[in-house]
Design an enzyme around this catalytic site. Structure first.
Site, PDB file in Angstrom:
ATOM      1  N   ARG A  83       0.839  -1.197   0.000  1.00 47.86           N
ATOM      2  CA  ARG A  83       0.000   0.000   0.000  1.00 47.86           C
ATOM      3  C   ARG A  83       0.876   1.250   0.000  1.00 47.86           C
ATOM      4  NH1 ARG A  83      -3.639  -1.476   5.162  1.00 47.86           N
ATOM      5  NH2 ARG A  83      -1.641  -2.375   5.777  1.00 47.86           N
ATOM      6  N   TYR A 136      -1.022   4.488  10.644  1.00 46.98           N
ATOM      7  CA  TYR A 136      -1.449   3.502  11.643  1.00 46.98           C
ATOM      8  C   TYR A 136      -0.260   3.227  12.567  1.00 46.98           C
ATOM      9  CZ  TYR A 136      -5.624   2.234   8.914  1.00 46.98           C
ATOM     10  OH  TYR A 136      -6.829   2.261   8.257  1.00 46.98           O
ATOM     11  N   HIS A 178      -0.845   1.630  16.157  1.00 45.99           N
ATOM     12  CA  HIS A 178      -1.149   0.480  17.024  1.00 45.99           C
ATOM     13  C   HIS A 178      -0.098   0.340  18.125  1.00 45.99           C
ATOM     14  CE1 HIS A 178      -4.397  -0.838  14.392  1.00 45.99           C
ATOM     15  NE2 HIS A 178      -3.590  -0.706  13.366  1.00 45.99           N
ATOM     16  N   GLU A 224      -5.852   4.915  13.657  1.00 48.26           N
ATOM     17  CA  GLU A 224      -6.803   3.996  14.301  1.00 48.26           C
ATOM     18  C   GLU A 224      -7.518   4.590  15.507  1.00 48.26           C
ATOM     19  OE1 GLU A 224      -2.861   3.099  16.349  1.00 48.26           O
ATOM     20  OE2 GLU A 224      -3.509   3.555  14.285  1.00 48.26           O
ATOM     21  N   SER A 241     -10.670  -2.301   8.205  1.00 46.24           N
ATOM     22  CA  SER A 241     -11.394  -3.367   8.900  1.00 46.24           C
ATOM     23  C   SER A 241     -12.336  -4.076   7.935  1.00 46.24           C
ATOM     24  CB  SER A 241     -12.182  -2.788  10.080  1.00 46.24           C
ATOM     25  OG  SER A 241     -11.311  -2.234  11.042  1.00 46.24           O
ATOM     26  N   ASP A 291     -20.841 -11.506  20.406  1.00 48.04           N
ATOM     27  CA  ASP A 291     -20.434 -10.205  20.933  1.00 48.04           C
ATOM     28  C   ASP A 291     -21.089 -10.041  22.297  1.00 48.04           C
ATOM     29  OD1 ASP A 291     -20.068  -7.194  21.202  1.00 48.04           O
ATOM     30  OD2 ASP A 291     -19.284  -7.468  19.177  1.00 48.04           O
ATOM     31  N   VAL A 294     -12.012  -8.668  17.495  1.00 47.23           N
ATOM     32  CA  VAL A 294     -12.393  -7.844  18.642  1.00 47.23           C
ATOM     33  C   VAL A 294     -11.439  -6.665  18.770  1.00 47.23           C
ATOM     34  CG1 VAL A 294     -12.691  -7.807  21.139  1.00 47.23           C
ATOM     35  CG2 VAL A 294     -13.367  -9.818  19.837  1.00 47.23           C
ATOM     36  N   VAL A 325      -7.644 -11.308  13.207  1.00 46.10           N
ATOM     37  CA  VAL A 325      -7.591  -9.996  12.565  1.00 46.10           C
ATOM     38  C   VAL A 325      -7.144  -8.926  13.560  1.00 46.10           C
ATOM     39  CG1 VAL A 325      -8.896  -8.346  11.157  1.00 46.10           C
ATOM     40  CG2 VAL A 325      -9.463 -10.765  11.046  1.00 46.10           C
ATOM     41  N   ASP A 327      -2.842  -6.808  15.069  1.00 41.37           N
ATOM     42  CA  ASP A 327      -2.227  -5.482  15.177  1.00 41.37           C
ATOM     43  C   ASP A 327      -2.316  -4.917  16.590  1.00 41.37           C
ATOM     44  OD1 ASP A 327      -1.042  -4.793  12.841  1.00 41.37           O
ATOM     45  OD2 ASP A 327      -2.806  -3.930  11.919  1.00 41.37           O
ATOM     46  N   VAL A 330      -1.506 -12.711   9.966  1.00 39.24           N
ATOM     47  CA  VAL A 330      -0.783 -11.696   9.195  1.00 39.24           C
ATOM     48  C   VAL A 330      -1.165 -10.304   9.707  1.00 39.24           C
ATOM     49  CG1 VAL A 330      -0.461 -10.680   6.909  1.00 39.24           C
ATOM     50  CG2 VAL A 330      -0.565 -13.171   7.167  1.00 39.24           C
ATOM     51  N   ALA A 331      -0.145  -9.514  10.038  1.00 41.45           N
ATOM     52  CA  ALA A 331      -0.397  -8.231  10.702  1.00 41.45           C
ATOM     53  C   ALA A 331      -0.845  -7.128   9.751  1.00 41.45           C
ATOM     54  CB  ALA A 331       0.860  -7.789  11.457  1.00 41.45           C
ATOM     55  N   MET A 335      -2.992  -7.651   6.747  1.00 44.29           N
ATOM     56  CA  MET A 335      -3.780  -8.393   5.759  1.00 44.29           C
ATOM     57  C   MET A 335      -4.164  -7.563   4.533  1.00 44.29           C
ATOM     58  SD  MET A 335      -6.235 -10.698   8.206  1.00 44.29           S
ATOM     59  CE  MET A 335      -7.242 -11.298   6.874  1.00 44.29           C
TER      60      MET A 335
END
Length: 361
Positions: free
Chosen positions: A15, A94, A96, A118, A134, A198, A239, A267, A270, A298-299, A301
């Site tokens: 990216r 980002y 994190h 984020e 997301s 949830d 989550v 997912v 991160d 995979v951090a 994706m």
């Protein structure tokens, strides 16, 4: 303002932080945009495209950082970039932070202004700069999970949609936020039987209303999770707790209750991951196996579908980049509450509560 867009150097990260359309919007407002040579290649944007839009192409990442008042990128700086960041430089990406004490300490030391995509937060609590990634990651989690369920890659050998006379695969989705809803939508589209969990009943009611009948909702508790994992073929962890580490919803001992070849996709990696056995992987080497359970963690994706991801991301980041460039970071954050929530570290001080709490700062 002088704005720099370096080439991403994280493993298999294709990216880029800005498209030629973004360059055009900034240069027509008399800002200067530096793009590192070949930065957009992985996403299908070439140096000539950027030059036509008004950018100046610089050969090296060192030149980009040295020349810019603000850095706009996609992923958090990695070790090779730490010393390139200047005091008072704005870094918009980002971060994190909660998942990396090393990164947090490096950015404190840099004396830069770290604004994290984020944690930019709208009045309704939504995260506008996290949402598109997301959405991509949620949809990809099913695409990847379906692939790794194949037997040659040590999965259970289950086709998620089944065929006439054979029941469909069972997918368990933890979290009914953006990731969870998109994952459930993709799994349902393949014909799988989906359970989404949830603790937010309002969100579960929404999911119940909009999803087809083969997507069922269930309140999330350890007891319910322990029961569901026994029959699931694919488990998606989606989550998020804003700015903080994700809770560990599946512990190592729970792997014993899963059938051999079950695939789990985290997912939330991160933010530290919501499985106890999660460790970040790369697109180059995406999976590992613990107790016969295939882990895909995979951090980055969305980096595997860079054109879609770059356009989706820059659609929402560009208005904030323009605001920061036009007004400067202090005035922009004063005038925009969502953007002020993006401030994580300012000139050596941690200013985001969850990060401070994570590392006892």
């Amino acid at each position: 303002m002088k704005i720099g867009v370096p080439k991403e150097i994280k493993n298999n990260e294709n990216r880029v932080g800005m498209t030629p359309a973004g360059v055009f919007e900034l240069t027509k407002r008399n800002h200067i945009v530096y793009i590192q040579a070949t930065a957009g290649f992985g996403s299908g944007f070439f140096d000539e495209d950027y030059q036509e839009a008004g950018a100046i192409i610089l050969k090296s990442i060192e030149e980009v950082y040295a020349s810019s008042d603000m850095i706009v990128k996609v992923k958090e700086p990695i070790q090779e970039e730490y010393d390139l960041i200047k005091p008072n430089q704005v870094v918009f990406t980002y971060f994190h932070f909660a998942s990396s004490e090393t990164l947090t300490k490096a950015m404190i030391k840099s004396n830069a202004i770290c604004i994290a995509y984020e944690t930019v937060e709208d009045a309704d609590g939504s995260l506008p700069l996290l949402t598109p990634m997301s959405e991509v990651a949620g949809r990809m989690s099913i695409q990847q999970g379906a692939k790794y369920l194949e037997k040659p890659i040590k999965g259970r050998g289950v086709l998620l949609g089944g065929v006439p006379g054979v029941p469909p695969g069972r997918v368990l989705v933890l979290g009914a936020g953006v990731v969870g809803v998109q994952a459930a939508k993709m799994a349902a589209g393949l014909g799988a039987h989906v359970t989404i969990m949830d603790i937010n009943m309002k969100q579960l009611r929404y999911v119940n209303d909009v999803m087809p009948n083969h997507v069922v909702t269930e309140f999330s508790s350890e007891y319910n999770i322990r029961n569901r994992i026994k029959e699931s073929d694919l488990i998606i962890g989606g989550v998020l707790i804003k700015g903080a580490k994700a809770p560990k919803l599946i512990t190592k001992d729970m792997l014993q209750d899963m059938r051999p070849g079950t695939v789990i996709v985290d997912v939330a990696v991160d933010q530290g991951g919501c499985f106890e056995t999660t460790k970040p992987t790369t697109h180059e080497d995406p999976t590992y196996i613990i107790d016969d359970v295939v882990h895909y963690c995979v951090a980055n994706m969305p980096g595997a579908v860079p054109y879609t991801s770059t356009v989706a991301l820059t659609n929402v980041t560009l208005p904030y980049v323009v605001k920061l460039a036009n007004e400067g970071w202090e005035k922009a954050c004063e005038n925009s509450k969502p953007l002020s929530k993006g401030l994580n570290i300012v000139k050596g001080d941690v200013v985001y509560k969850e990060i401070a709490e994570t590392f006892a700062l």
